[in-house]
Design a protein around this motif. Structure first.
Motif, PDB file in Angstrom:
ATOM      1  N   ILE A  21     -56.232 -31.985  19.164  1.00 40.24           N
ATOM      2  CA  ILE A  21     -57.196 -31.727  18.088  1.00 40.24           C
ATOM      3  C   ILE A  21     -56.517 -31.785  16.720  1.00 40.24           C
ATOM      4  O   ILE A  21     -57.086 -32.286  15.746  1.00 40.24           O
ATOM      5  CB  ILE A  21     -57.872 -30.366  18.346  1.00 40.24           C
ATOM      6  CG1 ILE A  21     -58.772 -30.510  19.583  1.00 40.24           C
ATOM      7  CG2 ILE A  21     -58.658 -29.876  17.152  1.00 40.24           C
ATOM      8  CD1 ILE A  21     -59.192 -29.219  20.198  1.00 40.24           C
ATOM      9  N   ALA A  22     -55.264 -31.317  16.672  1.00 42.35           N
ATOM     10  CA  ALA A  22     -54.542 -31.242  15.394  1.00 42.35           C
ATOM     11  C   ALA A  22     -54.494 -32.599  14.693  1.00 42.35           C
ATOM     12  O   ALA A  22     -54.610 -32.672  13.471  1.00 42.35           O
ATOM     13  CB  ALA A  22     -53.125 -30.731  15.628  1.00 42.35           C
ATOM     14  N   PRO A  62     -55.373 -27.403  14.950  1.00 42.15           N
ATOM     15  CA  PRO A  62     -55.048 -27.501  13.523  1.00 42.15           C
ATOM     16  C   PRO A  62     -54.473 -26.184  13.017  1.00 42.15           C
ATOM     17  O   PRO A  62     -54.702 -25.122  13.621  1.00 42.15           O
ATOM     18  CB  PRO A  62     -56.409 -27.773  12.865  1.00 42.15           C
ATOM     19  CG  PRO A  62     -57.334 -28.140  13.961  1.00 42.15           C
ATOM     20  CD  PRO A  62     -56.802 -27.540  15.212  1.00 42.15           C
ATOM     21  N   ASP A  63     -53.772 -26.259  11.916  1.00 41.28           N
ATOM     22  CA  ASP A  63     -53.241 -25.065  11.281  1.00 41.28           C
ATOM     23  C   ASP A  63     -54.376 -24.076  11.011  1.00 41.28           C
ATOM     24  O   ASP A  63     -55.477 -24.483  10.633  1.00 41.28           O
ATOM     25  CB  ASP A  63     -52.590 -25.501   9.954  1.00 41.28           C
ATOM     26  CG  ASP A  63     -51.676 -24.442   9.435  1.00 41.28           C
ATOM     27  OD1 ASP A  63     -50.500 -24.461   9.807  1.00 41.28           O
ATOM     28  OD2 ASP A  63     -52.182 -23.570   8.678  1.00 41.28           O
ATOM     29  N   ALA A  64     -54.083 -22.781  11.208  1.00 40.53           N
ATOM     30  CA  ALA A  64     -55.133 -21.758  11.048  1.00 40.53           C
ATOM     31  C   ALA A  64     -55.684 -21.731   9.626  1.00 40.53           C
ATOM     32  O   ALA A  64     -56.798 -21.239   9.386  1.00 40.53           O
ATOM     33  CB  ALA A  64     -54.580 -20.396  11.432  1.00 40.53           C
ATOM     34  N   SER A  65     -54.925 -22.253   8.669  1.00 37.72           N
ATOM     35  CA  SER A  65     -55.384 -22.207   7.270  1.00 37.72           C
ATOM     36  C   SER A  65     -56.421 -23.294   6.964  1.00 37.72           C
ATOM     37  O   SER A  65     -57.070 -23.257   5.923  1.00 37.72           O
ATOM     38  CB  SER A  65     -54.181 -22.379   6.324  1.00 37.72           C
ATOM     39  OG  SER A  65     -53.599 -23.640   6.553  1.00 37.72           O
ATOM     40  N   GLU A  66     -56.577 -24.266   7.877  1.00 37.59           N
ATOM     41  CA  GLU A  66     -57.537 -25.358   7.595  1.00 37.59           C
ATOM     42  C   GLU A  66     -58.973 -24.847   7.732  1.00 37.59           C
ATOM     43  O   GLU A  66     -59.310 -24.128   8.675  1.00 37.59           O
ATOM     44  CB  GLU A  66     -57.286 -26.525   8.571  1.00 37.59           C
ATOM     45  CG  GLU A  66     -58.102 -27.759   8.208  1.00 37.59           C
ATOM     46  CD  GLU A  66     -57.728 -28.996   9.031  1.00 37.59           C
ATOM     47  OE1 GLU A  66     -56.614 -29.051   9.606  1.00 37.59           O
ATOM     48  OE2 GLU A  66     -58.573 -29.903   9.095  1.00 37.59           O
ATOM     49  N   ASP A  67     -59.800 -25.253   6.798  1.00 39.69           N
ATOM     50  CA  ASP A  67     -61.202 -24.793   6.787  1.00 39.69           C
ATOM     51  C   ASP A  67     -62.073 -25.626   7.726  1.00 39.69           C
ATOM     52  O   ASP A  67     -62.048 -26.853   7.661  1.00 39.69           O
ATOM     53  CB  ASP A  67     -61.781 -24.969   5.379  1.00 39.69           C
ATOM     54  CG  ASP A  67     -61.562 -23.727   4.552  1.00 39.69           C
ATOM     55  OD1 ASP A  67     -61.285 -22.672   5.158  1.00 39.69           O
ATOM     56  OD2 ASP A  67     -61.661 -23.824   3.316  1.00 39.69           O
ATOM     57  N   ALA A 108     -63.948 -45.893   7.685  1.00 40.79           N
ATOM     58  CA  ALA A 108     -63.937 -46.269   9.113  1.00 40.79           C
ATOM     59  C   ALA A 108     -62.796 -45.583   9.853  1.00 40.79           C
ATOM     60  O   ALA A 108     -62.356 -46.058  10.907  1.00 40.79           O
ATOM     61  CB  ALA A 108     -63.808 -47.788   9.238  1.00 40.79           C
ATOM     62  N   GLY A 109     -62.350 -44.445   9.310  1.00 42.49           N
ATOM     63  CA  GLY A 109     -61.252 -43.693   9.910  1.00 42.49           C
ATOM     64  C   GLY A 109     -60.123 -43.560   8.923  1.00 42.49           C
ATOM     65  O   GLY A 109     -59.538 -44.562   8.524  1.00 42.49           O
ATOM     66  N   SER A 110     -59.846 -42.286   8.530  1.00 44.65           N
ATOM     67  CA  SER A 110     -58.810 -42.055   7.509  1.00 44.65           C
ATOM     68  C   SER A 110     -57.821 -41.017   8.024  1.00 44.65           C
ATOM     69  O   SER A 110     -58.173 -39.852   8.212  1.00 44.65           O
ATOM     70  CB  SER A 110     -59.462 -41.560   6.213  1.00 44.65           C
ATOM     71  OG  SER A 110     -60.316 -40.461   6.459  1.00 44.65           O
ATOM     72  N   GLY A 111     -56.586 -41.431   8.289  1.00 47.81           N
ATOM     73  CA  GLY A 111     -55.529 -40.516   8.717  1.00 47.81           C
ATOM     74  C   GLY A 111     -56.016 -39.559   9.776  1.00 47.81           C
ATOM     75  O   GLY A 111     -56.646 -39.965  10.762  1.00 47.81           O
ATOM     76  N   VAL A 112     -55.749 -38.274   9.573  1.00 46.76           N
ATOM     77  CA  VAL A 112     -56.225 -37.259  10.526  1.00 46.76           C
ATOM     78  C   VAL A 112     -57.492 -36.590  10.008  1.00 46.76           C
ATOM     79  O   VAL A 112     -57.968 -35.625  10.617  1.00 46.76           O
ATOM     80  CB  VAL A 112     -55.151 -36.174  10.792  1.00 46.76           C
ATOM     81  CG1 VAL A 112     -53.888 -36.783  11.361  1.00 46.76           C
ATOM     82  CG2 VAL A 112     -54.834 -35.367   9.536  1.00 46.76           C
ATOM     83  N   THR A 113     -58.053 -37.089   8.897  1.00 44.65           N
ATOM     84  CA  THR A 113     -59.090 -36.286   8.239  1.00 44.65           C
ATOM     85  C   THR A 113     -60.533 -36.596   8.602  1.00 44.65           C
ATOM     86  O   THR A 113     -61.349 -35.679   8.653  1.00 44.65           O
ATOM     87  CB  THR A 113     -58.977 -36.402   6.696  1.00 44.65           C
ATOM     88  OG1 THR A 113     -59.057 -37.794   6.341  1.00 44.65           O
ATOM     89  CG2 THR A 113     -57.691 -35.793   6.193  1.00 44.65           C
TER      90      THR A 113
END
Ligand code: CP
Length: 296
Positions: free
Chosen positions: A156-157, A186-191, A119-124
């Protein structure tokens, strides 16, 4: 059962089936989960997600047990996993978990035997939000968002809603744009899925967009970032800036909103543009469909 733990794991067929069933519930279909007990485990505050999961269970006839930081042993230092076991050891049939820990629901699901819904986990991730947003957009665009452009603007991050939507909307063929200065992205490395693009400029990001989603600044997820707050406040969505999008474009927001910060209150209340209240209504039916899917 890990059906609604990760938005990335939902395929198009499952997304469409969940939305279809949610629509049936909206049209008055009934289902009976009166032999079930659902545990709601909320380590973070919530208004709409908590209420609509609770109401969804009630509408299906299930009984609900709620555990949150107030009035529980979480305040005495008990871990999230040990708290989850209080519910599972007492025999709940499914558990709904909200937490600031990025992989918290997955950790709990790996340690107990009942279905866990994220139901919602951190930023993920926030799968139920992504599904209700997709349902709202499909309702508006006559069931077809293939090729539609959805611009998401703001912090967005730090947004789990963005990550859920990036996976779910692109599976339905939409193009998702992240719009914001570098500090907001988000960091550019995030997929992310292939059909997600980044736009630093509001004019470029909204140009040709069919829908625009504004995001709250997630102040609870960072300390002392005046640069980020200023960058987000500079990209407020209002009647002037929505005009940068395609004529007829609609506006969404996962809520809670800070009126006249990331979105103007006047635009949020203007039903010629705003789908915010439809998003909130659809949340109930999506969550009914999710409960039925994991407990039937
Ligand atoms: N959109 C959403 O998750 O709202 P709540 O934090 O109020 O549940």
């Amino acid at each position: 059962m890990t059906l609604f733990l990760h938005s990335a794991a939902l395929d198009r067929k499952r997304i469409e089936a969940t939305i279809e069933r949610a629509r049936e519930f909206r049209d008055g279909k009934r289902a009976d989960l009166s032999d079930k007990i659902i545990g709601l485990l909320f380590f973070e505050n919530s208004s709409r997600t908590r209420v609509s999961f609770e109401m969804a269970g009630m509408r299906l006839g299930a009984r609900i047990v709620f555990l949150g930081p107030e009035g529980s042993s979480i305040k005495k230092g008990e871990t999230e996993l040990d708290t989850a076991k209080v519910l599972s050891c007492n025999g709940v049939d499914a558990m709904v978990v909200r937490t600031s820990v990025n992989d918290g629901p997955a950790q709990i699901a790996a340690s107990i035997d009942v279905p866990v819904i994220n139901a919602g986990s951190g930023v993920t991730d926030h799968p139920s939000q992504g599904l209700l947003d997709a349902m709202t957009l499909l309702d508006h665009f006559n069931d077809d968002i293939d090729g539609k452009t959805i611009a998401i603007v703001g912090d967005i991050a730090h947004s789990r809603v963005v990550r859920a939507n990036a996976h779910i909307l692109t599976k339905l063929g939409a193009h998702v744009r992240f719009v914001g200065a570098d500090a907001m992205l988000p960091d550019a490395s995030e997929d992310f899925p292939r059909n997600v693009t980044r736009h630093a400029d509001l004019k470029d990001g909204l140009d040709g967009a069919d829908a625009v989603m504004a995001l709250r600044i997630q102040r609870e997820r960072f300390d002392n970032r005046p640069d980020l707050i200023a960058a987000c406040e500079a990209l407020s969505i209002n009647h002037d800036t929505i005009a940068l999008a395609k004529p007829g474009a609609v506006v969404l927001h996962p809520m809670p909103m800070n009126r006249d910060v990331e979105i103007s209150g006047a635009l949020a209340d203007d039903l010629a543009y705003s789908l915010l209240w439809k998003q909130m209504e659809n949340g109930l039916f999506i969550r009914m469909a999710m409960f039925e899917a994991v407990m039937s």
